[in-house]
Enzyme design. Structure first.
Site, PDB file in Angstrom:
ATOM      1  N   GLY A 226      34.364  26.399  46.986  1.00 22.38           N
ATOM      2  CA  GLY A 226      33.325  26.447  45.975  1.00 22.38           C
ATOM      3  C   GLY A 226      31.952  26.300  46.588  1.00 22.38           C
ATOM      4  N   GLU A 248      35.908  24.794  51.908  1.00 16.57           N
ATOM      5  CA  GLU A 248      35.393  26.133  52.238  1.00 16.57           C
ATOM      6  C   GLU A 248      34.266  26.384  51.263  1.00 16.57           C
ATOM      7  OE1 GLU A 248      34.109  29.545  52.151  1.00 16.57           O
ATOM      8  OE2 GLU A 248      35.890  29.968  50.927  1.00 16.57           O
ATOM      9  N   CYS A 282      31.420  34.682  49.182  1.00 18.29           N
ATOM     10  CA  CYS A 282      30.667  33.805  50.076  1.00 18.29           C
ATOM     11  C   CYS A 282      30.383  34.468  51.416  1.00 18.29           C
ATOM     12  CB  CYS A 282      31.407  32.484  50.272  1.00 18.29           C
ATOM     13  SG  CYS A 282      33.126  32.659  50.767  1.00 18.29           S
TER      14      CYS A 282
END
Length: 481
Positions: A226, A248, A282
């Site tokens: 997140g 992560e 991401c």
């Protein structure tokens, strides 16, 4: 034959191999239409206590199973997911918004990940062996794992936690994002007839469920994907009980384009990796540094490619690359970034726009032309379809700029001179660095971030190790002779 799921019906959370209904339900929103989706359970603290109790009981026997036994069940589970591939992909597009082609790819990748995890085992190492003693390095499982899954890749990043947790002998409780609970509940449903009760459980809940899990004394590890701010709260909560955590977190990935590239050959990958999943990855290319000698040509080519090939629309429309932003909160954040363009006077190469007509959270791609290095669009991850291009002249300068932020998830270097590109890549502080590509991942390759982009790694044998404790086993052979 593998069971078939009904993606329209949700009978409860999956606790101890059974559906457990809740007095309260909720629904998420289809981000392409703004319409409500199906009702799902809302877990209470009592539901979590129940799941943890069953997970701890199941751990006693599951942790003693052999690699071969776990592998057989993991392969059977992968077959069950594959048998429901089309329905899971459809449900993923409905709840997440991504184009159906990308949903199909995510499900395909997830099946491949599971089947690869089923072959992986942490080797037991003999550190010393003689007539007097043998010393082993072993890796027993941690215990009960809480897997907190994000909304951008709920299938791959969910099963990417479940697979290593189970294959290393842990039990797992999955908490989907409240924005995307549907696929993970169905993945838990598929697991019910395959794994022993209590081994693989799924709890759908509100935002309160995550903190309950991270502070729970009988959950031994949290695997979280997140945002950086939420990750810091997770780490602080885990510290109360000194439980293991793997985080992560967000990135703001740089792509460094050298002056010798063939623009036509590298443009499809770079442009697509800037806008894939509406920039809600991401590891998208979030900052693109282009050598000054080709900057104008590259910029114009990227604008042209994006206009022709990066279509915005609903996930079930043909040829769509940019679907809706997933939720209203993120939609407002990205809208704010677009509003900042005019406010700050940034030069625009491609003017993206927020679609104000109709329903759904649609924002078209934008390309910002050489904004200042200290501008918000460069320093903050937008998590939307907007990307800045910047000029560079010296390798030392661009490497310094790529490394300057507190994030370090991924970076790519593009050049015909592969040896020099690799030399540059080795100077980058990021968990994944690619030469002449971007966003390559594999189940046998560790994945994670440096600096504030995370703690620990997922996937690969290194990722497996994070789901275990390190134990030294000393065996003295002749003491009673």
């Amino acid at each position: 034959m593998a069971s078939k799921i009904d993606i329209t019906t949700y009978n409860g959370n999956i606790i101890n191999g059974a559906f457990v209904s809740t007095p309260t339900t909720r629904h998420s929103i289809d981000p392409a239409t703004g319409e409500p989706l199906y009702e799902v359970p809302v877990a209470s603290k009592a539901d979590l206590e129940d799941a943890v109790s069953h997970a701890r009981a199941a751990f006693k026997t599951w942790s003693l199973t052999t690699h071969e036994e776990r592998s057989a069940l993991m392969l059977k589970y992968a077959d069950a997911v594959e048998a429901n591939h089309a329905d899971i992909a459809k449900l993923l597009t409905m709840e997440q918004g991504k184009p159906i082609s990308l949903s199909n790819k995510e499900v395909t990748m997830s099946i491949h990940w599971l089947r690869t995890f089923a072959t992986m085992q942490i080797p037991e190492e003999v550190l010393e062996d003689d007539e007097e003693r043998t010393i082993y390095s072993t890796h027993p499982p941690v215990g009960v794992v809480g897997a907190i899954v994000p909304w951008n890749w709920p299938v791959l990043l969910g099963l990417g936690k479940v697979g290593p947790a189970l294959m290393t002998g842990n039990t797992v409780i999955v908490k989907p994002s409240p924005f995307t609970p549907y696929c993970d509940l169905k993945l838990g449903e598929l697991a019910m007839p395959i794994f022993p009760p209590g081994v693989f459980q799924v709890l759908s809940g509100e935002d309160s469920l995550g903190p309950w899990m991270t502070s729970h004394p009988d959950i031994d590890m949290i695997s979280f994907t997140g945002s950086i701010p939420t990750g810091k709260r997770v780490a602080a909560s885990c510290a109360q009980t000194l439980k293991r955590c793997v985080l992560e977190l967000g990135g703001n990935d740089a792509a460094i384009v050298c002056g010798d590239v063939d623009i036509a050959k590298c443009m499809p990958k770079i442009a697509t990796m800037a806008f894939l999943n509406s920039g809600q990855i991401c590891m998208c290319a979030k900052r693109i540094y282009v050598h000054e000698s080709i900057y104008d040509e590259f910029r114009d080519a990227m604008v042209e490619f994006t206009k022709k090939n990066i279509k915005t629309g609903g996930g079930f429309e043909d040829g769509v690359v940019v679907g809706p932003v997933q939720n209203s909160m993120q939609f407002e954040l990205v809208k704010g970034m677009y509003a900042e363009v005019e406010k700050c006077g940034w030069k625009v190469a491609l003017e993206g726009k927020v679609r104000s007509s109709g329903k759904g959270y649609f924002i078209e791609p934008a390309i910002i032309d050489n904004p200042p290095e200290d501008s918000q669009i460069v320093r903050e991850e937008p998590f939307g379809p907007i990307v800045p291009l910047m000029k560079w002249s010296s390798e030392e300068d661009v490497i310094g700029r790529a490394n300057a932020l507190r994030t370090g998830l991924g970076t790519s270097v593009w050049s015909k001179d592969v040896a020099n590109a690799e030399k540059m890549a080795r100077q980058i502080s990021a968990g994944s660095v690619w030469v002449n590509s971007h966003f390559d991942v594999a189940p046998n390759v560790p994945f994670g971030g440096h600096k504030e982009s995370g703690i620990g790694m997922e996937w690969g044998i290194e990722g497996f190790r994070h789901f275990t404790n390190s134990r030294s086993l000393w065996v003295w052979k002749k003491i009673f002779e």
